[in-house]
Design an enzyme around this catalytic site. Structure first.
Site, PDB file in Angstrom:
ATOM      1  N   TYR A 173       1.029  -1.219   0.058  1.00  0.00           N
ATOM      2  CA  TYR A 173      -0.022  -0.005   0.067  1.00  0.00           C
ATOM      3  C   TYR A 173       0.957   1.124   0.211  1.00  0.00           C
ATOM      4  CZ  TYR A 173       0.955   0.860   4.943  1.00  0.00           C
ATOM      5  OH  TYR A 173       1.059   1.070   6.288  1.00  0.00           O
ATOM      6  N   LYS A 207       6.306  -2.021   2.218  1.00  0.00           N
ATOM      7  CA  LYS A 207       5.139  -1.404   2.529  1.00  0.00           C
ATOM      8  C   LYS A 207       4.107  -2.270   2.158  1.00  0.00           C
ATOM      9  CE  LYS A 207       3.185   3.361   3.228  1.00  0.00           C
ATOM     10  NZ  LYS A 207       3.246   3.278   4.532  1.00  0.00           N
TER      11      LYS A 207
HETATM   12  N1  PDD Z   1       2.898   5.101   7.977  1.00  0.00           N
HETATM   13  N2  PDD Z   1       7.348   3.489   9.043  1.00  0.00           N
HETATM   14  C1  PDD Z   1       6.271   3.031   9.145  1.00  0.00           C
HETATM   15  C2  PDD Z   1       6.144   1.672   9.740  1.00  0.00           C
HETATM   16  C3  PDD Z   1       5.306   3.618   8.651  1.00  0.00           C
HETATM   17  O1  PDD Z   1       3.979   2.880   8.529  1.00  0.00           O
HETATM   18  C4  PDD Z   1       5.167   4.980   8.035  1.00  0.00           C
HETATM   19  C5  PDD Z   1       4.085   5.546   7.389  1.00  0.00           C
HETATM   20  C6  PDD Z   1       6.415   5.406   8.041  1.00  0.00           C
HETATM   21  C7  PDD Z   1       6.687   6.772   7.284  1.00  0.00           C
HETATM   22  O2  PDD Z   1       6.765   6.776   5.945  1.00  0.00           O
HETATM   23  P1  PDD Z   1       6.125   8.270   5.144  1.00  0.00           P
HETATM   24  O3  PDD Z   1       7.006   9.312   5.386  1.00  0.00           O
HETATM   25  O4  PDD Z   1       6.302   7.806   3.808  1.00  0.00           O
HETATM   26  O5  PDD Z   1       4.756   8.241   5.530  1.00  0.00           O
HETATM   27  C8  PDD Z   1       7.520   4.739   8.554  1.00  0.00           C
HETATM   28  C9  PDD Z   1       1.623   5.446   6.998  1.00  0.00           C
HETATM   29  C10 PDD Z   1       1.572   6.834   7.051  1.00  0.00           C
HETATM   30  C11 PDD Z   1       0.500   4.661   7.208  1.00  0.00           C
HETATM   31  O6  PDD Z   1       0.643   3.467   7.671  1.00  0.00           O
HETATM   32  O7  PDD Z   1      -0.758   5.359   7.489  1.00  0.00           O
END
Ligand code: PDD
Length: 312
Positions: free
Chosen positions: A34, A161
């Site tokens: 995702y 992700k």
């Molecule tokens: N989550 N680490 C993890 C485990 C995360 O789930 C996320 C982001 C990040 C930061 O990534 P970014 O800067 O690209 O948002 C780091 C998203 C926002 C979520 O799961 O909703």
């Protein structure tokens, strides 16, 4: 729940009518990936132009995640951008007062009889939806937030992700049950990341983050904060951060699409540094807001066309 219009496998339909098979491998195995992309309205409301923030980097990470789990990318970049444009346009049409929203994209390996091995043929399931979101308030930023620590019990492919988020879900719940906004995870006494954010540590004016490897998700804000630190003349180093270093930090911050950058001012019931957001946070936060506001290049923004909206 707001019955917004979502994209599912080639159709745009109300969320309440969007259905997938119970045999979808996303449902059965969490076999999918995702993305979460913040989209901001540029400050002149008369223009009604929206900026998908760091869209190129988000789409590049989606391509990487898909490749790592060997799901065929159902679209090229232009195809993804067309869908995002439509999702934002539809969202804005029903949320006139919003100034930001989050695009959620999920791609699973699709539907097949339940067997762990990849099916010989399956069509990826694609879901896209837009949700309202408001970045943390000025008060939250001025006070900072509370975090707790816990051992990182997740798998060893945290760089993907993946929608298999049970480990993260348990950590988010752990934070909620401890009146905290985030759980900062430690693996073998070394900092990894939050349940849904990257974690940053400041010591003596220098900024540190754990190396981007299989133990953390490289947030889109990971590279951005690196850039913003360089611009602000703050030395950045990606290296292993021990639990002792975390606890002795002058500042701790978290970053994510929805939280932007937030100072963590209490960790496990102890103040971080002097217990107040620090100067490195202030510099990075200001840089982040400047990035959101910088002029759009010709092909970057989503112009909401009132006539097209009326026709939809
Ligand atoms: N989550 N680490 C993890 C485990 C995360 O789930 C996320 C982001 C990040 C930061 O990534 P970014 O800067 O690209 O948002 C780091 C998203 C926002 C979520 O799961 O909703």
């Amino acid at each position: 729940m707001n019955d917004s219009t979502v994209y599912l496998n080639g159709e745009w339909l109300p969320l309440s009518e969007a259905r997938i098979s119970v045999l979808d491998r996303g449902f059965i195995f969490g076999d999918g990936v995702y993305e979460v992309i913040p989209v901001y309205r540029v400050s002149d409301p008369a223009l009604n132009v929206w900026r998908p923030f760091r869209i190129e980097q988000h789409l590049a990470r989606l391509v990487r995640s898909l490749a790592k789990v060997r799901i065929t990318d159902p679209f090229n970049e232009a195809g993804w951008c067309t869908l995002i444009e439509k999702a934002v346009t539809l969202h804005v049409s029903s949320h006139a007062n919003d100034t930001s929203c989050l695009i959620y994209i999920q791609v699973t390996r699709g539907i097949a009889a339940r067997a762990q091995v990849f099916p010989a043929h399956s069509t990826p399931t694609v879901l896209m939806m837009a949700n309202s979101f408001t970045p943390p308030s000025a008060l939250t930023r001025e006070q900072g937030v509370v975090a707790v620590t816990a051992p990182d019990a997740r798998w060893l492919h945290c760089d993907i992700k993946s929608t298999s988020l049970l480990g993260n879900v348990l950590m988010a719940q752990y934070a909620a049950e401890h009146n905290a906004v985030e759980t900062v995870q430690l693996r073998n006494g070394e900092l990894t990341e939050g349940s849904s954010s990257n974690i940053w540590v400041v010591k003596a004016g220098r900024l540190f983050a754990p190396p981007s490897n299989h133990l953390i998700l490289e947030g889109i804000r990971y590279r951005l904060l690196e850039e913003l630190a360089a611009e602000a003349g703050i030395t950045f180093e990606a290296r292993i951060i021990t639990e002792a270093e975390l606890r002795a930090a002058d500042e701790i911050m978290m970053s994510s699409a929805s939280r932007e950058i937030l100072p963590i001012t209490r960790l496990d019931d102890c103040p971080v540094g002097n217990g107040r957001p620090g100067p490195v946070f202030a510099a990075l936060y200001a840089g982040y807001q400047r990035m959101k506001e910088r002029p759009l290049s010709a092909d970057e923004g989503i112009k909401i066309d009132a006539k097209r909206l009326a026709a939809q």
